[in-house]
Design a protein around this motif. Structure first.
Motif, PDB file in Angstrom:
ATOM      1  N   HIS A 122       0.833  -1.209   0.000  1.00 59.02           N
ATOM      2  CA  HIS A 122       0.000   0.000   0.000  1.00 59.02           C
ATOM      3  C   HIS A 122       0.867   1.257   0.000  1.00 59.02           C
ATOM      4  CE1 HIS A 122      -3.087   2.888   1.298  1.00 59.02           C
ATOM      5  NE2 HIS A 122      -2.259   3.234   2.274  1.00 59.02           N
ATOM      6  N   LEU A 123       1.910   1.267   0.827  1.00 60.00           N
ATOM      7  CA  LEU A 123       2.803   2.425   0.878  1.00 60.00           C
ATOM      8  C   LEU A 123       3.497   2.645  -0.458  1.00 60.00           C
ATOM      9  CD1 LEU A 123       4.494   1.950   4.385  1.00 60.00           C
ATOM     10  CD2 LEU A 123       2.603   3.471   3.787  1.00 60.00           C
ATOM     11  N   ASP A 124       3.839   1.555  -1.130  1.00 65.31           N
ATOM     12  CA  ASP A 124       4.560   1.635  -2.390  1.00 65.31           C
ATOM     13  C   ASP A 124       3.643   2.051  -3.540  1.00 65.31           C
ATOM     14  OD1 ASP A 124       6.536   1.306  -4.368  1.00 65.31           O
ATOM     15  OD2 ASP A 124       5.965  -0.780  -4.658  1.00 65.31           O
ATOM     16  N   ARG A 125       2.507   1.378  -3.671  1.00 62.78           N
ATOM     17  CA  ARG A 125       1.672   1.555  -4.859  1.00 62.78           C
ATOM     18  C   ARG A 125       0.624   2.653  -4.730  1.00 62.78           C
ATOM     19  NH1 ARG A 125       0.542  -4.959  -5.675  1.00 62.78           N
ATOM     20  NH2 ARG A 125       2.740  -5.559  -5.950  1.00 62.78           N
ATOM     21  N   VAL A 126       0.109   2.853  -3.507  1.00 64.90           N
ATOM     22  CA  VAL A 126      -0.950   3.850  -3.305  1.00 64.90           C
ATOM     23  C   VAL A 126      -0.379   5.150  -2.760  1.00 64.90           C
ATOM     24  CG1 VAL A 126      -3.134   4.342  -2.136  1.00 64.90           C
ATOM     25  CG2 VAL A 126      -2.635   2.009  -2.916  1.00 64.90           C
ATOM     26  N   ARG A 127       0.382   5.049  -1.665  1.00 63.87           N
ATOM     27  CA  ARG A 127       0.967   6.255  -1.092  1.00 63.87           C
ATOM     28  C   ARG A 127       2.156   6.755  -1.893  1.00 63.87           C
ATOM     29  NH1 ARG A 127       0.649   6.785   4.396  1.00 63.87           N
ATOM     30  NH2 ARG A 127       1.934   8.628   4.041  1.00 63.87           N
ATOM     31  N   ARG A 128       2.760   5.869  -2.677  1.00 66.23           N
ATOM     32  CA  ARG A 128       3.900   6.205  -3.529  1.00 66.23           C
ATOM     33  C   ARG A 128       5.054   6.810  -2.734  1.00 66.23           C
ATOM     34  NH1 ARG A 128       2.849   6.085  -8.922  1.00 66.23           N
ATOM     35  NH2 ARG A 128       4.480   7.594  -9.371  1.00 66.23           N
ATOM     36  N   LEU A 129       5.321   6.208  -1.574  1.00 65.32           N
ATOM     37  CA  LEU A 129       6.481   6.632  -0.793  1.00 65.32           C
ATOM     38  C   LEU A 129       7.751   6.112  -1.444  1.00 65.32           C
ATOM     39  CD1 LEU A 129       5.256   6.070   2.881  1.00 65.32           C
ATOM     40  CD2 LEU A 129       5.032   8.098   1.445  1.00 65.32           C
ATOM     41  N   SER A 130       8.868   6.704  -1.074  1.00 64.40           N
ATOM     42  CA  SER A 130      10.142   6.291  -1.656  1.00 64.40           C
ATOM     43  C   SER A 130      10.456   4.861  -1.227  1.00 64.40           C
ATOM     44  CB  SER A 130      11.261   7.219  -1.212  1.00 64.40           C
ATOM     45  OG  SER A 130      11.567   7.002   0.154  1.00 64.40           O
ATOM     46  N   PRO A 131      11.198   4.118  -2.056  1.00 64.06           N
ATOM     47  CA  PRO A 131      11.570   2.745  -1.674  1.00 64.06           C
ATOM     48  C   PRO A 131      12.284   2.676  -0.339  1.00 64.06           C
ATOM     49  CG  PRO A 131      12.027   3.113  -3.998  1.00 64.06           C
ATOM     50  CD  PRO A 131      11.632   4.447  -3.424  1.00 64.06           C
ATOM     51  N   ALA A 132      13.127   3.670  -0.053  1.00 67.15           N
ATOM     52  CA  ALA A 132      13.852   3.654   1.221  1.00 67.15           C
ATOM     53  C   ALA A 132      12.896   3.797   2.401  1.00 67.15           C
ATOM     54  CB  ALA A 132      14.888   4.780   1.242  1.00 67.15           C
TER      55      ALA A 132
END
Length: 307
Positions: free
Chosen positions: A13-23
């Motif tokens: 969810h953080l990666d695909r929806v929130r689009r936070l940085s990989p780190a």
């Protein structure tokens, strides 16, 4: 849902929806996996309560984790359980009353202008001998200092992101936000030398093809021709600035911190520096005014007869 499965779903969810940085995603997921390890085996989301979370915090404190780490872990837990409530995985949020340890204010370590000039000058002299890695390292450090960009932003640059005529570079920062950052003539000269005499050699190592057939994506390449990694840049900064600075003053963002401080020392407008650095909040940029003030106080204590 079992806690481990929920953590993996939240990371997606953080990666695909929130689009936070990989780190950031990796850091939050690591924190939450540490939480899962502190729970009884095979715990379900509905089993976790505030006491579990406080016990987890106490363990982290007992290990001697920094306050910044404790604060990040509390934020990770709050975000995770708020998401779990929205997804219907738990009925109530056990992290609502989880306190966040106050983070101590620590000023970023910066290099002096003479130190930066000395290191870049020595790098330029080595690059003039034509070694492709020396040409790359010189261009990397010149651009990091000139544009004050993050190491992750630098490693993500493609050749097409450079505008040589305007002397600007387009970077993608946190939250996938784009900005255009200027840089000076020394950085342009180092980039030109690297692109003509350094990058073709590094690219040919990966492709195993004549140097005329080059990949056209990544701006900075590693020793084997792949895209340069943040770890490699950190190693370069540490190696080059280690002799000039104390060991604990060297980090991947040494040149970014130094550039911001030197711009403010030179009279740059705070909001202009904020825009250049890509900070969402002016408060984040203001830390560099404290660095400038502390340097002024130190100079005063050393030089003024009534200090």
């Amino acid at each position: 849902m079992e806690v481990h499965a929920a953590i993996e779903a939240y990371a997606r969810h953080l990666d695909r929806v929130r689009r936070l940085s990989p780190a950031t995603v990796r850091a939050y997921a690591s924190d939450l996996r540490d939480l899962a390890a502190a729970l009884p085996p095979d715990s379900e989301m509905a089993d976790v309560d505030l006491e579990h979370l406080r016990e987890w915090q106490w363990r982290s404190t007992s290990r001697g984790d920094a306050r910044s780490t404790l604060a990040r872990r509390a934020a990770a837990a709050r975000g995770f359980f708020a998401w779990a409530v929205e997804e219907g995985l738990v009925e109530s949020d056990p992290a609502l009353r989880l306190t966040t340890p106050k983070r101590g204010r620590s000023l970023p370590k910066v290099a002096t202008r003479p130190a930066v000039e000395t290191v870049l000058g020595e790098l330029g002299a080595r690059a003039a001998e034509g070694d492709p890695l020396a040409l790359r390292d010189h261009a990397v450090l010149e651009l990091l200092y000139a544009a004050a960009i993050r190491v992750s932003e630098l490693c993500g640059l493609d050749i097409s992101d450079l505008d040589r005529d305007r002397r600007t570079v387009r970077v993608v920062g946190k939250g996938s936000k784009e900005r255009v950052v200027p840089f000076g003539a020394p950085a342009l000269n180092a980039l030109d030398a690297y692109l003509v005499r350094g990058r073709p050699v590094l690219a040919a190592r990966r492709e195993g093809q004549p140097q005329q057939s080059l990949p056209a994506a990544a701006l900075f390449l590693g020793a084997r021709g792949a895209r340069l990694t943040p770890r490699a840049v950190h190693a370069t900064v540490t190696r080059e600035f280690g002799p000039a600075l104390e060991a604990d003053a060297v980090g991947a963002h040494t040149l970014r911190h130094s550039a911001a401080t030197h711009m403010l020392d030179g009279g740059a407008d705070l909001r202009a520096v904020q825009e250049m650095l890509g900070h969402a909040s002016l408060g984040t940029t203001q830390i560099y005014t404290h660095v400038s003030a502390e340097r002024l106080r130190a100079a005063y204590r050393l030089a003024h007869p009534r200090a």
